[in-house]
Scaffold this motif. Structure first.
Motif, PDB file in Angstrom:
ATOM      1  N   LYS A  47      27.890  18.165  18.535  1.00 48.35           N
ATOM      2  CA  LYS A  47      27.467  18.662  17.268  1.00 48.35           C
ATOM      3  C   LYS A  47      27.485  17.725  16.027  1.00 48.35           C
ATOM      4  N   ARG A  99      30.681  17.854   8.367  1.00 43.31           N
ATOM      5  CA  ARG A  99      30.618  19.297   8.271  1.00 43.31           C
ATOM      6  C   ARG A  99      30.383  19.599  10.016  1.00 43.31           C
ATOM      7  N   ASP A 106      29.525  23.704  12.020  1.00 43.37           N
ATOM      8  CA  ASP A 106      28.802  24.732  11.792  1.00 43.37           C
ATOM      9  C   ASP A 106      30.151  25.667  12.217  1.00 43.37           C
ATOM     10  N   ARG A 107      29.804  27.146  11.888  1.00 45.32           N
ATOM     11  CA  ARG A 107      30.883  28.259  11.820  1.00 45.32           C
ATOM     12  C   ARG A 107      31.070  28.499  13.584  1.00 45.32           C
TER      13      ARG A 107
END
Length: 334
Positions: free
Chosen positions: A146, A193, A195-196
């Motif tokens: 990710k 950053r 993601d959730r």
């Protein structure tokens, strides 16, 4: 000139370089120079004063039979710098380093083709989500895929480097004094950053499967072994080889091997599987798929801590068709 045994000069060189490069780079230098010095001694050169360009060339020819051209280029670059140092300490004839020839691999030889595709990564994440949820392996794979970060950056993360707030991110920091330097040192520091969904996997791992406690440096690593130690880069690598082994996430072998009798089906031998890949293949895949999705080159380069030149040469493995599609939305009818 005083007599200088090869390994004695090597040790002095490594000590001199230790303040300029990361521990992993120093370890690579040590490996290369151990091979070089052992070969010199095997050929009867016990004193570097007698070293000639012919002997260095003979080593280069011998080494090419053992490694790929790109590896030979790295080896000979290290040896040239070593010989330059030896000149500085009066251990070899002056000017000898200029006689060290660095090979020039073709672009095809220089660029690795190992890359995990988005389709493969999605399938692996689905397997991990269902069968190995919130495991150490799940976290390792999810974060590397990710974010596209280096294995060494993942290794450097502490629990406190996870910010699970409204804009969740991981804080990548250079901490050489406590054992986790970054490749590009302070310049490599950044907030990345996530993601959730990835945050939830990490939080569940910390709650259910993290061994807790602190490492030898008094820090709380994000990734810990069941023995309460920070996961070594080699552990991260073995987990990626295992996760990307096709039979691990599909229960089938695309090479038509017998899974029961295959030597690559254990955790420690997964790298022997022709279908498995290492962490760098995830990094290449992330870069390529991000660019294909329209993420700007400068944004991608900053996120993964590399120059655009390196990105273009080594990490963007898009096909000609994919590159055409990227240009499509920017074309103007004139």
């Amino acid at each position: 000139m005083n007599a200088t045994p090869p390994h004695e000069a090597k040790n002095r060189y490594l000590k001199d370089k230790s303040t300029d490069v990361t521990d992993s780079t120093l370890a690579n230098y040590k490996t290369t120079l151990n091979i070089f010095c052992d070969q010199l001694i095997e050929r009867g050169i016990n004193d570097l004063n007698t070293l000639t360009s012919d002997e260095i060339q003979r080593f280069k020819e011998w080494r090419l039979d053992c490694v790929k051209p790109i590896t030979l280029k790295t080896d000979m670059t290290c040896i040239k710098d070593f010989i330059r140092f030896c000149e500085h300490v009066n251990a070899v004839p002056d000017g000898l380093h200029m006689m060290v020839r660095i090979p020039k691999p073709s672009r095809e030889e220089e660029v690795s083709s190992d890359m995990l595709t988005r389709e493969e990564a999605t399938q692996i994440l689905g397997h991990l989500q269902k069968h190995e949820y919130a495991s150490l392996r799940h976290v390792i794979f999810a974060v590397l895929w990710k974010t596209g970060m280096r294995r060494s950056s993942l290794y450097a993360l502490d629990i406190d480097d996870l910010d699970a707030g409204p804009k969740p991110h991981l804080k990548v920091r250079h901490r050489p004094n406590t054992g986790t330097p970054l490749k590009n040192k302070r310049k490599g520091e950044r907030d990345v950053r996530i993601d959730r969904e990835t945050v939830e996997v990490i939080e569940d791992y910390l709650e259910w499967n993290h061994s807790g406690g602190v490492d030898e440096q008094g820090r709380m690593p994000l990734l810990m072994t069941s023995h309460g130690k920070r996961c070594e880069p080699s552990t991260i690598q073995r987990n990626i080889y295992t996760a990307t082994r096709p039979c691990h996430y599909t229960a089938e072998c695309p090479m038509d091997r017998s899974i029961e009798g295959c030597e690559a089906t254990s955790y420690n031998t997964a790298s022997k599987c022709p279908g498995s890949v290492g962490p760098h293949a995830l990094r290449r895949g992330y870069v390529t798929e991000s660019l294909n999705a329209g993420q700007p080159r400068d944004v991608t380069a900053d996120r993964v801590d590399m120059t655009i030149e390196v990105l273009d040469k080594h990490y963007d493995h898009a096909t000609k068709s994919e590159k055409m599609e990227r240009r499509e939305e920017h074309l103007m009818d004139i």
